[in-house]
Design a protein around this motif. Structure first.
Motif, PDB file in Angstrom:
ATOM      1  N   MET A 110       0.828  -1.204   0.000  1.00  0.00           N
ATOM      2  CA  MET A 110       0.000   0.000   0.000  1.00  0.00           C
ATOM      3  C   MET A 110       0.869   1.264   0.000  1.00  0.00           C
ATOM      4  O   MET A 110       1.921   1.296   0.612  1.00  0.00           O
ATOM      5  CB  MET A 110      -0.892   0.031   1.244  1.00  0.00           C
ATOM      6  CG  MET A 110      -1.949  -1.066   1.253  1.00  0.00           C
ATOM      7  SD  MET A 110      -3.296  -0.668   0.121  1.00  0.00           S
ATOM      8  CE  MET A 110      -4.401  -2.045   0.435  1.00  0.00           C
ATOM      9  N   VAL A 111       0.373   2.265  -0.681  1.00  0.00           N
ATOM     10  CA  VAL A 111       1.088   3.535  -0.757  1.00  0.00           C
ATOM     11  C   VAL A 111       0.143   4.606  -0.216  1.00  0.00           C
ATOM     12  O   VAL A 111      -0.978   4.738  -0.700  1.00  0.00           O
ATOM     13  CB  VAL A 111       1.425   3.886  -2.218  1.00  0.00           C
ATOM     14  CG1 VAL A 111       2.269   5.144  -2.292  1.00  0.00           C
ATOM     15  CG2 VAL A 111       2.109   2.715  -2.900  1.00  0.00           C
ATOM     16  N   MET A 112       0.593   5.351   0.800  1.00  0.00           N
ATOM     17  CA  MET A 112      -0.302   6.366   1.366  1.00  0.00           C
ATOM     18  C   MET A 112      -0.251   7.631   0.499  1.00  0.00           C
ATOM     19  O   MET A 112       0.807   8.205   0.284  1.00  0.00           O
ATOM     20  CB  MET A 112       0.109   6.672   2.803  1.00  0.00           C
ATOM     21  CG  MET A 112      -1.023   7.240   3.627  1.00  0.00           C
ATOM     22  SD  MET A 112      -1.176   9.008   3.407  1.00  0.00           S
ATOM     23  CE  MET A 112       0.146   9.550   4.504  1.00  0.00           C
ATOM     24  N   ILE A 113      -1.427   7.988  -0.006  1.00  0.00           N
ATOM     25  CA  ILE A 113      -1.538   9.190  -0.838  1.00  0.00           C
ATOM     26  C   ILE A 113      -2.471  10.162  -0.120  1.00  0.00           C
ATOM     27  O   ILE A 113      -3.532   9.763   0.369  1.00  0.00           O
ATOM     28  CB  ILE A 113      -2.152   8.850  -2.222  1.00  0.00           C
ATOM     29  CG1 ILE A 113      -1.357   7.754  -2.945  1.00  0.00           C
ATOM     30  CG2 ILE A 113      -2.314  10.111  -3.074  1.00  0.00           C
ATOM     31  CD1 ILE A 113      -0.026   8.179  -3.517  1.00  0.00           C
ATOM     32  N   THR A 114      -2.081  11.427  -0.054  1.00  0.00           N
ATOM     33  CA  THR A 114      -2.978  12.426   0.535  1.00  0.00           C
ATOM     34  C   THR A 114      -3.664  13.194  -0.588  1.00  0.00           C
ATOM     35  O   THR A 114      -3.008  13.884  -1.371  1.00  0.00           O
ATOM     36  CB  THR A 114      -2.208  13.403   1.443  1.00  0.00           C
ATOM     37  OG1 THR A 114      -1.563  12.651   2.463  1.00  0.00           O
ATOM     38  CG2 THR A 114      -3.153  14.416   2.073  1.00  0.00           C
TER      39      THR A 114
END
Lengths: 387, 107
Positions: B1-5
């Motif tokens: 998973m890649v945290m994107i804001t």
């Protein structure tokens, strides 16, 4: 022992209980009958749609492919060829370029409704949806009038498959051949006397200085006709069925047609006509503990992903307030349906006009005759009692 | 998973874990982020998943291919050097924590 046979009439009629078992117990399932893996969870399908390098379309995208079609259409090529082909046609289908069709589409709906005025009961599929979609398609592609019924009948047969042999039967192949010949005649005319229409442009288009092959022009045109008639008509029938079965939702969209677009989105999620499409693996992968091999076929069960409770709360409830963004009703990724904008616009206009005349309707048949198809799902006949 | 804001048009921020390999469009659409339409479903055919990528992150992303560059001409909000179509940008580990801002209008 669980089995999933996309050719079985039970799956045509109601695939959703099978999908639930697939998602919960066999998220990567080998279907002996279909000779392919079945992916049924939303996240797995989205991952596959975002990875065309692994999940290739070049060996066909229909669950039961038509002869010699793979590799020659938008849906059956991979980038970069796919992107170049798509670049040639997509401008015609962009929302901003469809405004000029507004009047013609509304007129098609009004025309198709004319013979139904005063009737108490009719078959929505034959008497409205198919008449309307044929008129729209002929207008969009500039096809000469006269062949509407023949074209429509073949488009519907082409997408079917034989539940006994699990292949295309002679009638389906004959319909496909008829359509290819029909398209070939149109293309020959356009090449001789090119117009401003899409088929003329596509027939004469070049990629890197080279004309498209005859097979590409022919099968892409054939696919546009098939999708324009069968997919649009099939979805309209599913939408009518949902509104017939859910009276409260129907009364709300009749009272406030501005709610139609959200109701259409919910139907695209709830029971899209494009239930299952196919890919082919270009490399070995491991998924949910299974070893999948290069060359294996994969079924992406959009209809199941759209009912995945891991993505959509209360997925088996038809809820026009849901706003089901990211649904898979048009597929997704590189190969997402070319006709999303025109489909949304045509269905909206058709039902605005339909509801003006028939605000109240209900389903007559308890059991519907479902189309035998491993890819698409819609009723062959939908009798509505109106008024 | 890649945290994107994701920064929504009203200024709201949503931190979303996007599976690696998914597009930034898909990450937003399947998590209820406001400010994206994605009319065409991810085939680079509609210019309604326009976003602004945080400037520092731009270098981490492959530049727009010809079809994306051509489609970017159709965005309705202001086109900036940081404009991209979110359906053409894949979440990769390198993008962990980046800001993706959505314009006020998509169509």
């Amino acid at each position: 022992m669980f089995s999933f046979d996309p050719y079985s009439p039970a799956v045509d009629a109601d695939p959703f209980p099978f999908y639930r078992t697939l998602r919960d117990e066999h998220p990567c399932f080998w279907s002996q009958e279909a000779n392919m893996w079945v992916l049924s969870r939303y996240a797995d399908i989205v991952t596959a749609l975002n990875d065309w390098q692994t999940y290739s379309s070049a060996r066909g995208n229909l669950m039961t492919e038509l002869p010699n079609r793979a590799g020659a259409t938008l849906g059956t090529t991979d980038p970069p060829r796919h992107d170049r082909l798509r670049g040639l046609v997509q401008h015609a289908f962009m929302k901003r370029n469809l405004a000029s069709l507004d009047g013609a589409i509304r007129e098609a709906a009004i025309d198709a409704l004319q013979p139904l005025l005063g009737q108490r009961q009719f078959d929505f599929v034959e008497d409205f949806a198919s008449k309307f979609t044929v008129k729209v398609l002929f207008r969009v592609l500039g096809l000469p009038p006269g062949d509407e019924v023949a074209v429509r009948d073949r488009a519907v047969l082409m997408v079917q498959s034989d539940p006994a042999t699990r292949q295309k039967g002679p009638a389906h192949i004959a319909a496909f051949n008829w359509m290819s010949e029909y398209a070939s005649g149109i293309i020959a005319e356009r090449v001789k006397q090119p117009g401003e229409d899409l088929i003329s442009q596509f027939s004469l288009a070049e990629i890197d200085g080279e004309r498209l092959s005859e097979r590409e022009v022919l099968l892409t045109t054939t696919t546009l006709i098939m999708a324009g008639i069968e997919s649009l008509g099939g979805f309209m029938s599913m939408f009518a069925l949902n509104l017939a079965d859910h009276a409260e939702a129907r009364r709300r969209v009749v009272a406030d047609p501005a709610l139609l677009p959200e109701a259409i989105e919910e139907s695209l999620r709830f029971n899209t006509s494009a239930q299952r499409f196919r890919r082919c693996l270009t490399r070995d992968i491991e998924l949910h503990g299974q070893q999948l091999k290069e060359g294996d076929f994969i079924c992406l069960a959009y209809g199941s992903g759209n009912r995945d409770e891991r993505q959509f709360a209360n997925p088996d409830v038809y809820d026009i307030d849901r706003k089901p963004r990211g649904h898979l009703g048009f597929g997704g990724g590189t190969h997402a349906c070319l006709g999303t904008a025109i489909a949304r616009m045509a269905v909206k206009m058709a039902f605005e006009e339909f509801h003006r005349v028939f605000p109240e309707y209900s389903r007559v048949q308890e059991q519907l005759p479902w189309m035998p198809s491993s890819t698409f799902r819609s009723p062959l006949r939908l009798d509505l009692a109106v008024g | 998973m890649v945290m994107i804001t994701y920064v929504e048009p009203n200024g709201g921020r949503q931190e979303i874990d996007v599976p690696e390999g998914w597009s930034l469009m898909q990450g937003a659409m399947s998590n209820g982020v406001d400010g994206m339409e994605a009319e065409c479903g991810g085939s680079c055919a509609c210019a309604t998943c326009h976003c602004y990528i945080d400037e520092a992150a731009l270098a981490l992303i492959p530049p727009a291919a010809d079809n994306e560059a051509a489609m970017l001409e159709n965005v309705v909000a202001e086109r900036r050097p940081t404009s991209r179509l979110a359906c053409q940008v894949k979440a990769t580990a390198a993008l962990e924590g980046i800001l993706v801002e959505l314009p006020a209008a998509q169509s």
